[in-house]
Enzyme design. Sequence first.
Site, PDB file in Angstrom:
ATOM      1  CG  HIS A 143      -3.083  -1.983  -8.816  1.00 59.65           C
ATOM      2  ND1 HIS A 143      -3.307  -1.674  -7.488  1.00 59.65           N
ATOM      3  CD2 HIS A 143      -3.973  -2.973  -9.113  1.00 59.65           C
ATOM      4  CE1 HIS A 143      -4.281  -2.436  -7.013  1.00 59.65           C
ATOM      5  NE2 HIS A 143      -4.700  -3.228  -7.978  1.00 59.65           N
ATOM      6  CE  LYS A 147      -6.288   0.271  -9.572  1.00 59.69           C
ATOM      7  NZ  LYS A 147      -7.492  -0.180 -10.305  1.00 59.69           N
TER       8      LYS A 147
END
Length: 253
Positions: A143, A147
């Site tokens: 990700h 995040k």
Amino acid sequence: MVRVIMHGCNGRMGQVITEMIAKEAEMEIVAGVDLSDHIQNSYPVFKSMKDCDVEADVVIDFANAKAVDGLLDVCVERNLPCVLCTTGLSEEQLAHVKEASGKVAILRSANMSMGINLLMKLLKDAVPVLAAAGYDMEIVEKHHNQKLDAPSGTAIALADVMNQAAGGDYEYVYDRSTRREKRPEKEIGISAVRGGTIVGDHDVIFAGQDEVITFSHMAYSRKLFATGAVSAARFLAGKPAGMYDMSRVIEGK
């Protein structure tokens, strides 16, 4: 017309969903909730759900785990269905979600993608065969560098599906750096990569004798998750109390 409250409206996903619903003929965002006021929206924005006094049919939540308990309390109080997309919830919060679902309709999904939910269905069929044949199971998720939670809620959801399909006695391992031993059989390793602007990649790896089988899902745009959330909100509005998931949305019942 389905009236939506966007919880976390000024976050990345909140803004993608705002743009998407603006093009919908039978849906509209009537209010937003966000601590940040750096974005000017076409609807009123409140600091918390308690402050929001606008009538609505459903809430879409893409906010912060810290705000989930307050959100659930208000949804129960107002009998307001909620599409709960925030990840990184604690065990206590998950218990709160379950309790709230006995009083109001809640659709919770770690990932709103149809592809991910189809992958989960495929894993239910693949895992019993491969685990019984001695294949080691690993998950690698990637990700963007903004995040907050690691591993991702989607990775944990995938691991849960795999664990249940394999009998429910597997241990999840997030870090092997302190161990000096060979890999146990009843283990699902989950590795998290954070970098750049990666929207979301998940690889489920089955490593056997002389072969590797990999299931991969790559998200190229947040619109993928927004589409699922909007579809879920349309589905959930007017539903009776209970816990729902994306499989119900895909099936339409």
